[in-house]
Scaffold this motif. Structure first.
Motif: not given
Lengths: 395, 395
Positions: B285-294
């Motif tokens: 889920a953290v990786a998803e947030v980072i992906e969304s931020a990018r």
């Protein structure tokens, strides 16, 4: 594979010389009988070794009327206090210089106030040197074994360069080199809190402990740690910088450039300011505020209480990180601890779930504000204690 | 005075056995020629020692076609991976169980999610035990040398009692004893971050360093430290609790009972919450947030940036206190570091005057989220690595 035979009769002899000298330096005059027992050596070996230390001028022997079962008097091995070191503590608002004899007695002691405008390195070097000159002038006939200095900053181990001492405004100052040049003698410099914990370990509140946190506040806060009985130095000798943990996102701004550092919440001047007093008065001014608080001055009481709470916040972080056996408080932290222990403990124990902290002892430094000065003396004694045979013959 | 002659040919032999086994376990298959050189022993001694390790079933020897100048082939000493340990990492939202062979290879690996409602100790013990049973069922013919467990809490050294693991809701739980009973085998338990730094030191990003800070976040933050190359334990084994430094007087309230603790600013769930996501999703889920931020999601970007800044605040405190050579980030801290290094560094370097921190290396854990699991395996291997001759003969 190195053969284990033939190793070290000379090495052993030196280790035993060292052990005897360190024992009498740390614990004072000791009978040969006690040394024999403690070191597990026989009487004639002890006799030869103390004889060598006598020849080096480091100890004398006295005949003591010790009440042993045999009634036989034992020789008392006494550290000779005419072997001295000069110990210097460069604080933010004062310089202290002491002459300390082998055995740890302070033989002479001078204090000079210096102010924020007088922190220029050349000025401090000259000021210290004059105090040292005066000290030597009053100490003729003694043999100087070394000069040790405590500074409130990070000191590079190999050359004594002061990397940063924000409360003196020093950054990369060759203080040690300049002082050694001016004095014409080698000088050893260390961080004041590292020397403070050393002193408390040898002669103060941390004797016998191996996991020790020493926290001392004046204008800033210094931290010195023992981990497994050894000083925590870090990679380059800069460990123990406790004053700049952020404890509050709301500020105030710190001299270091960051915001809400612990030392902006608990130093002398914070307490004075919160009590509505002039800053810069040092420990006596802090004592006055504490006195006023006791006498019923509500603003003083609130200031003491507030600083006490912030003390607890920082101590809590340190205990969680280091799990020390003992936390030793010096300077303003000791004053506040004595005045408002319940408030410090209340804040320290705020996260009640972290149970092991109940096992930690908190106490004031036994050497008071002198811990760094005594530690500077120990630093200066170190070479001779490590290698008694290398003692300089001249004064 | 103890005589130095006659000490230790047997002692030396054991030390050399240990050195050989540790070398091949840590560095993998090694030629006799290299061992001879590294240990400073002669060829016949090495031959006798590796012969003994072969008889104990701990290593095998292969003939390697090594291209030396002499052209002579050298015997390759290989750790036998049919000697295994079971490594267990009890996290807040998952349990990982691995079978690890001598030499460090992970041979089998199982993960089971568990939720906040399933943290009851008896439930966790049963869950772990079932995973271990499955692991053994798939590993017949191997010799089990031990079981090691990583838990996110403070563990008493002498009996593995978990004193407190706030994120599991455990206080004084006899987890180790219960698991050992259920498995019918001895179990060794350690703090996850202490095991993480051990693993990174043996096989990861801290190889060759002696002053190391390992900081890893999932729901909470764990800290593991090496000081002078040795684990920092503190007085009772509870040192390294980095998550509960107060960094903000403004809150929020922490599970531990205090306010504004560091781990309330940088855990997985803080990041997820700030990004407007459901909490509890762990690293993916953290990786998803980072992906969304990018990808341009402003709220996700602000969440990452915000957590990155708070990462820097905590790392700054740790670097000031420990002056480590290297800071190794694990879990959510590693994810944020990779995604927003400049923001972490900006906040880390905020008090620009504290110059030595420029010398500190910051990097992500090389073993990723497996550091505690790999450390638990090392913990389980320890008795045999320390005393190869005591290896159990039965499976």
């Amino acid at each position: 594979m190195p053969t284990p035979t033939g190793v070290g009769t000379e090495e052993l002899r030196r280790a035993n010389l060292r052990a005897i000298l360190q024992t009498v330096h740390t614990h004072g005059p000791t009978t040969r009988a006690v040394l024999t027992k403690q070191l597990g050596l026989n009487r004639s070996t002890i006799g030869a070794l103390t004889g060598e230390l006598q020849a080096l001028g480091l100890v004398s022997e006295e005949t003591a009327a010790v009440g042993g079962r045999s009634g036989r008097p034992s020789h008392l091995v006494v550290p000779r206090p005419d072997n001295v070191v000069v110990a210097i503590d460069v604080g933010v608002d004062r310089i202290a210089v002491a002459l300390v004899g082998l055995g740890g007695e302070v033989l002479d002691r001078r204090i000079r106030a210096h102010q924020r405008g007088e922190h220029d390195v050349a000025h401090v070097v000259e000021s210290v040197a004059q105090m040292v000159d005066d000290t030597f002038a009053a100490a003729s006939g003694r043999r100087c074994l070394g000069v040790g200095v405590a500074v409130p900053g990070a000191v590079r181990a190999n050359d004594g360069q002061v990397r940063f001492a924000p409360n003196l405004g020093w950054f990369d100052e060759p203080f040690t080199e300049l002082l050694a040049e001016r004095l014409g003698r080698p000088v050893s410099t260390g961080n004041d809190a590292n020397l403070g914990v050393l002193a408390e370990h040898v002669r103060g509140a941390a004797v016998g402990y191996t996991e020790v946190a020493y926290l001392s506040a004046s204008v800033g806060i210094g931290g010195g740690f023992l981990v497994g009985g050894r000083p925590l130095t870090g990679a380059s000798g800069y460990a123990g910088e406790v004053g700049h943990m952020q404890v509050d996102s709301q500020g105030p701004e710190c001299r270091c450039g960051a915001v809400g550092c612990w030392e902006m919440k608990v130093g002398e001047n914070v307490l004075l300011q919160n009590a509505g007093r002039l800053t810069g008065g040092g420990p006596p001014a802090v004592a006055e505020v504490i006195e006023s608080a006791r006498a019923g001055d509500a603003r003083a009481a609130a200031a003491v209480e507030g600083v006490a709470e912030w003390c607890g916040v920082g101590i809590r972080a340190i205990v969680n990180l280091f799990n020390p056996e003992v936390v030793i408080l010096g300077g303003c932290l000791a004053q506040v601890w004595r005045a408002a222990e319940p408030a410090v403990l209340h804040s320290f124990q705020r996260s009640s779930l972290m149970s092991p902290r109940a096992e930690t002892v908190i106490r004031a430094a036994r050497l008071g504000d002198d811990s760094p000065l005594v530690g500077a003396a120990e630093l200066a004694f170190e070479p001779v204690l490590d290698h008694p045979q290398t003692v300089p013959q001249a004064v």
